[in-house]
Scaffold this motif. Structure first.
Motif, PDB file in Angstrom:
ATOM      1  N   THR A  49       0.801  -1.222   0.000  1.00 17.11           N
ATOM      2  CA  THR A  49       0.000   0.000   0.000  1.00 17.11           C
ATOM      3  C   THR A  49       0.831   1.268   0.000  1.00 17.11           C
ATOM      4  O   THR A  49       0.371   2.306  -0.487  1.00 17.11           O
ATOM      5  CB  THR A  49      -0.941   0.006   1.216  1.00 17.11           C
ATOM      6  N   THR A  50       2.027   1.214   0.556  1.00 18.91           N
ATOM      7  CA  THR A  50       2.834   2.423   0.655  1.00 18.91           C
ATOM      8  C   THR A  50       3.817   2.593  -0.498  1.00 18.91           C
ATOM      9  O   THR A  50       4.454   3.634  -0.606  1.00 18.91           O
ATOM     10  CB  THR A  50       3.624   2.423   1.977  1.00 18.91           C
ATOM     11  N   VAL A  51       3.949   1.584  -1.341  1.00 17.31           N
ATOM     12  CA  VAL A  51       4.939   1.643  -2.418  1.00 17.31           C
ATOM     13  C   VAL A  51       4.679   2.773  -3.417  1.00 17.31           C
ATOM     14  O   VAL A  51       5.631   3.415  -3.884  1.00 17.31           O
ATOM     15  CB  VAL A  51       5.019   0.280  -3.133  1.00 17.31           C
ATOM     16  N   GLY A 170       3.160  -3.973   8.079  1.00 16.45           N
ATOM     17  CA  GLY A 170       3.828  -4.110   6.787  1.00 16.45           C
ATOM     18  C   GLY A 170       4.686  -2.896   6.470  1.00 16.45           C
ATOM     19  O   GLY A 170       5.771  -3.013   5.901  1.00 16.45           O
ATOM     20  N   GLN A 171       4.189  -1.705   6.837  1.00 16.36           N
ATOM     21  CA  GLN A 171       4.997  -0.492   6.665  1.00 16.36           C
ATOM     22  C   GLN A 171       6.252  -0.569   7.512  1.00 16.36           C
ATOM     23  O   GLN A 171       7.360  -0.266   7.065  1.00 16.36           O
ATOM     24  CB  GLN A 171       4.188   0.729   7.057  1.00 16.36           C
ATOM     25  N   LEU A 172       6.086  -0.967   8.774  1.00 20.86           N
ATOM     26  CA  LEU A 172       7.208  -1.050   9.697  1.00 20.86           C
ATOM     27  C   LEU A 172       8.290  -1.983   9.171  1.00 20.86           C
ATOM     28  O   LEU A 172       9.477  -1.674   9.220  1.00 20.86           O
ATOM     29  CB  LEU A 172       6.700  -1.534  11.063  1.00 20.86           C
ATOM     30  N   LEU A 173       7.884  -3.134   8.638  1.00 19.73           N
ATOM     31  CA  LEU A 173       8.845  -4.139   8.223  1.00 19.73           C
ATOM     32  C   LEU A 173       9.506  -3.813   6.886  1.00 19.73           C
ATOM     33  O   LEU A 173      10.686  -4.091   6.685  1.00 19.73           O
ATOM     34  CB  LEU A 173       8.163  -5.502   8.133  1.00 19.73           C
ATOM     35  N   SER A 294       7.023   5.014   8.403  1.00 17.62           N
ATOM     36  CA  SER A 294       7.130   3.719   9.069  1.00 17.62           C
ATOM     37  C   SER A 294       6.826   3.844  10.561  1.00 17.62           C
ATOM     38  O   SER A 294       6.151   2.993  11.145  1.00 17.62           O
ATOM     39  CB  SER A 294       8.536   3.149   8.869  1.00 17.62           C
ATOM     40  N   LEU A 295       7.316   4.923  11.180  1.00 15.50           N
ATOM     41  CA  LEU A 295       7.020   5.141  12.593  1.00 15.50           C
ATOM     42  C   LEU A 295       5.528   5.355  12.821  1.00 15.50           C
ATOM     43  O   LEU A 295       4.976   4.926  13.840  1.00 15.50           O
ATOM     44  CB  LEU A 295       7.808   6.342  13.121  1.00 15.50           C
ATOM     45  N   ILE A 296       4.877   6.034  11.879  1.00 16.13           N
ATOM     46  CA  ILE A 296       3.421   6.160  11.965  1.00 16.13           C
ATOM     47  C   ILE A 296       2.798   4.764  11.991  1.00 16.13           C
ATOM     48  O   ILE A 296       1.857   4.497  12.756  1.00 16.13           O
ATOM     49  CB  ILE A 296       2.869   6.986  10.792  1.00 16.13           C
ATOM     50  N   GLY A 297       3.336   3.862  11.172  1.00 15.28           N
ATOM     51  CA  GLY A 297       2.854   2.493  11.173  1.00 15.28           C
ATOM     52  C   GLY A 297       3.059   1.803  12.503  1.00 15.28           C
ATOM     53  O   GLY A 297       2.195   1.054  12.978  1.00 15.28           O
ATOM     54  N   VAL A 298       4.204   2.059  13.153  1.00 13.58           N
ATOM     55  CA  VAL A 298       4.472   1.471  14.470  1.00 13.58           C
ATOM     56  C   VAL A 298       3.417   1.916  15.472  1.00 13.58           C
ATOM     57  O   VAL A 298       2.802   1.095  16.181  1.00 13.58           O
ATOM     58  CB  VAL A 298       5.874   1.862  14.965  1.00 13.58           C
ATOM     59  N   PHE A 299       3.201   3.222  15.550  1.00 10.05           N
ATOM     60  CA  PHE A 299       2.243   3.737  16.523  1.00 10.05           C
ATOM     61  C   PHE A 299       0.804   3.435  16.114  1.00 10.05           C
ATOM     62  O   PHE A 299      -0.076   3.332  16.971  1.00 10.05           O
ATOM     63  CB  PHE A 299       2.475   5.227  16.747  1.00 10.05           C
ATOM     64  N   SER A 300       0.557   3.266  14.804  1.00 11.55           N
ATOM     65  CA  SER A 300      -0.765   2.810  14.366  1.00 11.55           C
ATOM     66  C   SER A 300      -1.053   1.417  14.902  1.00 11.55           C
ATOM     67  O   SER A 300      -2.168   1.130  15.360  1.00 11.55           O
ATOM     68  CB  SER A 300      -0.848   2.788  12.841  1.00 11.55           C
ATOM     69  N   ALA A 301      -0.040   0.545  14.836  1.00 10.78           N
ATOM     70  CA  ALA A 301      -0.214  -0.811  15.362  1.00 10.78           C
ATOM     71  C   ALA A 301      -0.523  -0.773  16.852  1.00 10.78           C
ATOM     72  O   ALA A 301      -1.455  -1.435  17.327  1.00 10.78           O
ATOM     73  CB  ALA A 301       1.049  -1.632  15.087  1.00 10.78           C
ATOM     74  N   GLY A 354      -0.202   8.670  14.564  1.00  8.02           N
ATOM     75  CA  GLY A 354      -0.126   7.219  14.443  1.00  8.02           C
ATOM     76  C   GLY A 354      -1.061   6.502  15.405  1.00  8.02           C
ATOM     77  O   GLY A 354      -1.717   5.529  15.035  1.00  8.02           O
ATOM     78  N   LEU A 355      -1.167   6.975  16.618  1.00  8.41           N
ATOM     79  CA  LEU A 355      -2.011   6.310  17.612  1.00  8.41           C
ATOM     80  C   LEU A 355      -3.483   6.291  17.215  1.00  8.41           C
ATOM     81  O   LEU A 355      -4.219   5.377  17.594  1.00  8.41           O
ATOM     82  CB  LEU A 355      -1.847   6.973  18.979  1.00  8.41           C
TER      83      LEU A 355
END
Length: 445
Positions: A49-51, A170-173, A294-301, A354-355
């Motif tokens: 999705t982020t590509v 998936g963004q984080l990884l 990617s950090l947004i993805g971390v805090f989204s999770a 992100g949260l």
């Protein structure tokens, strides 16, 4: 006796059969393996999705395509992503979860491989927009809702939150590595790598995923009795449309869909395809911008898992209102936080935004289930379609606004204002069970 009837007959109890969670001597319930397999598929789809945001600059430079042309592929992807979701939920009832998910991952892999060989803008729209949009659309939160409703009686909110967070995992990884790879090796190697990852996960899903607890002779996690596997539901497409027509006669559906249009426009619609170009306008390096996303993805999770836990305990309407209000504040303040480096103010934005980024999903799934019962996953699929329509419009109009005004500032302010409207809509939703939070039920979990 038919094979279907044999599957639906409750097995004799076994002393070492996984049963009620928390009982001494019981091994891990198979439902958690199923949830992990589903999460792997969602993680893989989330990586795709982020590509498009990473491809805007290299494709613009290599082919001299307009940003709007490139963003059109992302927009088409989001629309197909959303429109596929409700039909995928009904198709899972018809042919089974495992077959649909495996086929979706194969379709995503094919779209990525074809994209790596494209030479024209229309091919990007066809391969990335249509093929990957269709495949990834089967692996949305509707898929998560189907898994939780079949395999879990308890911890539904928590599991829904975890699976919702998987797409951002998936963004984080993948995202920082993909950004580095695009800069170092061109854009094709990362796209091919993602295709190979999708093929590998397709094999994993086929081995581990099962359609229903009855397939392996188990009760749902936390269930008090064995649940026979329902017979395949014929006419998946007809049922999907019928559920939409029935739901469209109710006010709660339009409120949920309206909120999700705004949700899609103010999250993945603008971020996945326009965040990196917007950061580039302020002199931020692409790898740094990708790391922020990617950090947004971390805090989204983290935020989505927390939201799932809260949804088990508090009124989903009030949670939604709070999430949208917080998102509005962050988007309106964003133009003042952009700079060539990741300053503390930008990190504050990343954490707060992100949260609440995907935190809206568990409350909306809960409201859909309460109001529409067994049709809840399909109704949520249609709400997700509205989400992706808003996302697709935002992806295209955001890039177009940048070309017209030379800045994204007007986009951030407009989206922040619409989030205030969504917060107000959340407070007027009425469904059975929203008047009193399910605190007593959750406390037993």
């Amino acid at each position: 006796m038919s094979r279907t009837e044999l599957k639906q007959t409750p097995p004799e109890p076994s002393p070492d059969e996984p049963g009620e969670p928390g009982e001494p001597g019981r091994r891990l319930h198979r439902a958690w393996v199923i949830a992990a397999s589903a999460g792997a598929a969602i993680v893989t789809a989330g990586a795709f999705t982020t590509v498009p945001g990473l491809l805007v600059t290299p494709l613009h430079e290599q082919y001299a395509w307009d940003r709007g042309q490139i963003a059109l592929a992302a927009s088409v992807n989001m629309v197909f992503f959303g429109l596929t979701a409700p039909f995928a939920a009904a198709l899972m009832d018809r042919v089974g979860i495992r077959r649909v998910v495996t086929g979706a991952l194969l379709l995503v892999a094919a779209g990525a491989l074809l994209t790596s060989a494209m030479t024209a803008a229309w091919q990007l729209t066809l391969y990335w927009g249509v093929l990957i949009g269709l495949g990834s659309g089967c692996l949305t939160m509707t898929f998560a809702a189907t898994i939780t409703s079949r395999w879990f009686e308890r911890r539904r909110g928590l599991v829904t939150g975890g699976l919702s967070a998987s797409s951002h995992l998936g963004q984080l990884l993948f995202l920082p590595l993909l950004a580095w790879s695009v800069e170092r090796f061109d854009w094709r190697p990362p796209v091919v790598t993602l295709a190979l990852a999708a093929l590998a996960v397709a094999g994993l899903v086929w081995l581990l995923l099962r359609d229903h607890p009855a397939d392996v002779g188990l009760r749902p996690y936390g269930g008090e009795k064995f649940v026979p596997k329902p017979a395949p539901v014929p006419g998946a497409a007809t049922r999907t449309v019928r559920v939409l027509l029935d739901a469209a006669r109710t006010g709660p559906f339009w409120l949920l869909a309206g909120m999700f249009v705004i949700c899609g426009a103010s999250t993945n619609g603008i971020m996945w395809s326009n965040w990196i170009p917007a950061a580039h306008d302020h002199g931020m390096h692409a790898t740094v911008a990708a790391s922020m996303l990617s950090l947004i993805g971390v805090f989204s999770a983290l935020g989505t898992i927390l939201s799932g836990w809260l949804t088990d305990r508090f009124d989903p309407r009030r949670l939604l209102a709070g999430y949208f209000a917080a998102r509005a504040l962050t988007l309106i303040a964003l133009p003042m936080m952009f700079a060539s480096t990741a300053r503390p103010s930008m990190l504050a934005f990343v954490i707060l935004y992100g949260l609440v980024d995907v935190a809206t999903v568990p409350p909306v799934i809960a409201l859909s289930r309460r109001r529409f019962g067994a049709d809840g996953p399909i109704v949520f699929g249609w709400a997700s379609a509205a989400h992706q329509l808003g996302a697709g419009a935002s992806a295209f109009l955001g890039a177009t606004a940048r070309d017209l005004f030379g800045s994204y500032d007007v986009v951030w302010n407009a989206l922040g204002t619409t989030c205030v409207i969504a917060a107000l809509l959340a407070l007027v939703v009425r469904t059975p069970g929203t008047e009193e939070p399910a605190t007593r039920t959750a406390s037993r979990d």
